[in-house]
Motif scaffolding. Structure first.
Motif, short mmCIF file in Angstrom:
data_model
loop_
_atom_site.label_atom_id
_atom_site.label_comp_id
_atom_site.label_asym_id
_atom_site.label_seq_id
_atom_site.Cartn_x
_atom_site.Cartn_y
_atom_site.Cartn_z
N HIS A 1 14.76 -12.36 -50.36
CA HIS A 1 14.74 -13.21 -49.17
C HIS A 1 15.79 -14.33 -49.27
O HIS A 1 16.48 -14.62 -48.30
N ASP B 1 19.67 -13.07 -49.15
CA ASP B 1 20.20 -12.65 -47.85
C ASP B 1 20.37 -13.89 -46.97
O ASP B 1 19.40 -14.47 -46.50
N HIS C 1 21.21 -14.27 -44.01
CA HIS C 1 20.69 -14.14 -42.65
C HIS C 1 19.22 -14.58 -42.56
O HIS C 1 18.74 -14.93 -41.49
N LYS C 2 18.52 -14.56 -43.69
CA LYS C 2 17.10 -14.93 -43.70
C LYS C 2 16.88 -16.42 -43.98
O LYS C 2 15.74 -16.88 -43.95
N TRP C 3 17.93 -17.17 -44.26
CA TRP C 3 17.77 -18.60 -44.59
C TRP C 3 17.14 -19.39 -43.45
O TRP C 3 16.44 -20.36 -43.68
N GLN C 4 17.39 -18.97 -42.22
CA GLN C 4 16.86 -19.71 -41.08
C GLN C 4 15.33 -19.67 -41.04
O GLN C 4 14.70 -20.52 -40.42
N ASP C 5 14.72 -18.68 -41.69
CA ASP C 5 13.26 -18.57 -41.71
C ASP C 5 12.60 -19.74 -42.44
O ASP C 5 11.48 -20.11 -42.12
N SER D 1 14.58 -22.72 -43.52
CA SER D 1 15.43 -23.91 -43.52
C SER D 1 14.87 -25.02 -42.63
O SER D 1 14.63 -24.81 -41.45
N THR E 1 26.12 -8.84 -46.31
CA THR E 1 24.88 -9.46 -45.85
C THR E 1 24.23 -10.31 -46.93
O THR E 1 23.67 -11.36 -46.65
N ALA E 2 24.31 -9.86 -48.17
CA ALA E 2 23.66 -10.58 -49.27
C ALA E 2 24.52 -10.50 -50.52
O ALA E 2 25.42 -9.68 -50.63
#
Length: 99
Positions: free
Chosen positions: A48, A51, A53-57, A59, A76-77
């Motif tokens: 998690h 990646d 792209h998942k940081w916004q979950d 942050s 992506t990661a």
């Protein structure tokens, strides 16, 4: 009057000297840290966090400016992944790259 002034000056000097003594006894470095317990296996957490792209979950900054412009570059990661953002004055702009 001179006696009261002398006592006040002596008291002020004692406070300043006391402050200097206490300050000199403090460690030269300061460490501030936080920790939390995550009820998930390390592999799941790493996938998690790795990646971008998942940081916004998770942050806190994403909540402060949901309209911030986020861009991603590279894979992506993992190594070479890049996350850039530009938001309001509270969020600012920046870039984070995995290496």
């Amino acid at each position: 009057m001179k006696k009261a002034f002398g006592i006040g000056l002596a008291l002020l000097a004692a406070v300043v000297i006391g402050f200097c003594v206490v300050a000199s006894l403090q460690p030269s470095e300061l460490h501030v840290g936080r920790s939390t317990l995550i009820a998930a296996p390390p592999a799941v957490v790493f996938a998690h966090v790795n990646d971008l792209h998942k940081w916004q979950d998770f942050s806190p900054w994403a909540k402060r400016d949901p309209a911030a412009k986020n861009t991603f570059e590279g894979p992506t990661a993992g190594t070479g992944a890049v996350f850039s953002w530009a938001g309001n004055a509270e969020v600012g702009e920046g870039r984070s790259a995995c290496s």
